[in-house]
Design a protein around this motif. Structure first.
Motif: not given
Length: 531
Positions: A90-91, A102-107, A115-121, A124-127
């Motif tokens: 996220t950046a 910007i939110i970019a998945n790391d495939p 995972n749960p921390y992906t969701l938290r992060k 937070r970026a969307m907030d």
């Protein structure tokens, strides 16, 4: 006034402080390298061999050349069973002269599964995007939820889709570029975005893949007819644009952002901001490794603010808290910086008045933490420390100007709250590697438990085991010390990143620029109360 520095860069104390912080920065760099490494060389090579770009490579093509980029929460999931970085990047970056989240998945990390921390992060970026009115660009390639941790994702994960729709409803554009799989719940990311780009023979978006469709309905379906990019562009209508490859998809994304004609609603910075008079390199030698040793936060301020100019408010009153006016990269700020750790009644009242003054002039607030909390003891309780601390916390809670917090030293107890800790919704919160945050210091907490245990034994008429007491005190002190470290707290998502002190001015400038995208919410419910 222009701050004067008394920092002795030739002193042994300075060298010791600098050496200790450089060691912490080396450990920080090692963890950042893990995040940059994604799923490791094997999976990075496999991804490249398929002709695909890594998430940061996609971001690099998306943002304007030579523009600043502020990566957030890089240490998410540190200290857990999940990979550092939480399989998502996220950046805040500049796309076609527009600051975007910007939110970019790391495939390369478990196929980009969340995972749960992906969701938290991600949440937070969307907030941050919502609070600061930043267009959101999703770079999607994810297999959806990591099924092994679905119990921790499924219920709170629904907020991801709710927030996407609320961003759009608030007039904040959402753009999704699909680079590979966007499966199951992940299919709703493009489904709920304003603009969607897919790539021929690469993007696949479906609620259920062929195996699950077979199990659920008995139907045989191939991936392309079920959820391929061409099908979504020509049949379902989910894809708005169809690209031939990743580079073209990113170019389409840039053109979509350009077409938004986005403009900031806040104030522009002063064009003639001067650099600080003192070298940012010297920030490494200011904070002692033992946070019980006091230091002057004005030395930090002098190396961060424009022209090292700091117009101090009430300098002779409540001396344990420095408050005053400055600017960073041309953006005005009001600064609250803990000078000697403890917050007394005078400091609390001074802070409350200063926060209200900042709200009168609509000036963002910067909190520089180094506090052990509010003062305790009979005289202070009788003098009203509770109600005075409550004044400060009330002022922070109801302030409507943007808040930015940086933990540079200790941030303990209710002092963390009064200085706008995470629970008080600062727009951004960062930490230096020197910072620590907890209910109280480890030695104090261990001592409190020891006193309570002694009193309990005495009340029961039992002898007290001194050897056991020492073992327990050491264990508790070590536990609290470990749990209060900045990388641990960052791993849990309690800040937006642990930063190199030398980057503080740049990070603050980017944050102050980002907050100006949103409209001024207007003054809060109170005027200025003279304390």
């Amino acid at each position: 006034m222009i701050l004067r520095s008394t920092l002795d860069t030739g002193a042994a104390a300075y060298a010791g402080n600098r050496g200790a912080l450089l060691e912490k920065l080396a450990a920080l760099d090692a963890e950042h390298a893990k995040a940059l490494g994604g799923g490791g060389p094997k999976y990075v090579k496999r991804h490249h061999d398929r002709g695909k770009l890594l998430p940061r490579e996609r971001i690099e093509l998306l943002v304007d050349r030579d523009s600043p980029l502020l990566e957030l929460s890089a240490l998410a999931a540190y200290g857990t069973d999940y990979p550092v970085g939480a399989s998502v990047v996220t950046a805040i970056g500049v796309v076609e002269n527009t600051e975007c989240m910007i939110i970019a998945n790391d495939p390369t990390v478990r196929g980009g599964a969340s995972n749960p921390y992906t969701l938290r992060k991600t949440l937070r970026a969307m907030d941050i995007a919502r609070e600061n009115r930043l267009p959101l660009v999703n770079l999607v390639e994810s297999g959806g939820a990591d099924l092994q941790s679905q119990k921790d994702i499924f219920i709170p994960g629904g907020r991801l889709f709710r927030d996407l729709t609320r961003l759009s409803a608030a007039g904040v554009p959402t753009v999704t570029l699909v680079f590979g799989n966007s499966t199951a719940g992940g299919a709703y990311v493009p489904g709920m975005s304003d603009h969607v780009v897919m790539i021929k023979e690469r993007s696949q978006v479906f609620l259920a893949g062929p195996p699950l469709v077979k199990m659920a309905t008995g139907e045989d379906a191939d991936e392309e007819s079920l959820g391929g990019a061409a099908m979504h562009a020509r049949v379902s209508g989910l894809a708005d644009y169809l690209a031939d490859d990743e580079v073209q998809a990113i170019g389409m994304g840039r053109r979509i952002v350009a077409s938004l004609r986005w403009r900031k609603l806040g104030a522009a910075p002063s064009p003639d901001a001067a650099e600080p008079l003192f070298d940012a390199e010297e920030l490494l030698g200011i904070v002692p490794p033992d946070l019980r040793t006091p230091f002057d936060p004005r030395e930090v301020i002098a190396r961060v603010v424009d022209g090292s100019r700091f117009d101090e408010f009430k300098p002779e009153y409540g001396a344990s808290l420095a408050t005053g006016w400055a600017s960073v990269h041309g953006f005005p700020v009001g600064i609250l910086a803990n000078a000697r750790g403890v917050l007394f009644s005078a400091e609390s009242q001074k802070a409350a008045q200063f926060i209200q003054l900042a709200n009168q002039t609509r000036t963002p607030l910067l909190f520089l933490h180094n506090t052990t909390g509010y003062m305790v003891g009979k005289d202070y309780e009788q003098g009203g420390i509770i109600k005075h601390g409550a004044m400060m916390i009330n002022a922070v809670s109801n302030s409507t100007v943007p808040h930015i917090s940086v933990l540079i030293g200790a941030s303990y107890g209710a002092g963390h709250y009064g200085m706008c800790g995470r629970a008080y919704d600062p727009r951004f919160l960062f930490a230096w590697p020197s910072a620590k945050s907890a209910v109280m210091g480890g030695a104090q907490l261990a001592g409190v438990l020891s006193i309570v245990s002694r009193q309990s034994a005495a009340a029961a008429g039992r002898p007290y085991d001194e050897d056991t007491d020492q073992v327990v005190r050491t264990m508790v002190e070590n536990q609290i010390e470990a749990e209060s470290l900045p990388m641990v707290l960052s791993g849990l998502g309690y800040d937006d990143g642990v930063i190199d002190p030398r980057d503080t001015r740049t990070v603050l400038g980017l944050c102050l620029s980002a907050v100006q995208s949103a409209p001024d919410p207007g003054p809060g419910p109170y005027g200025v109360f003279r304390m």
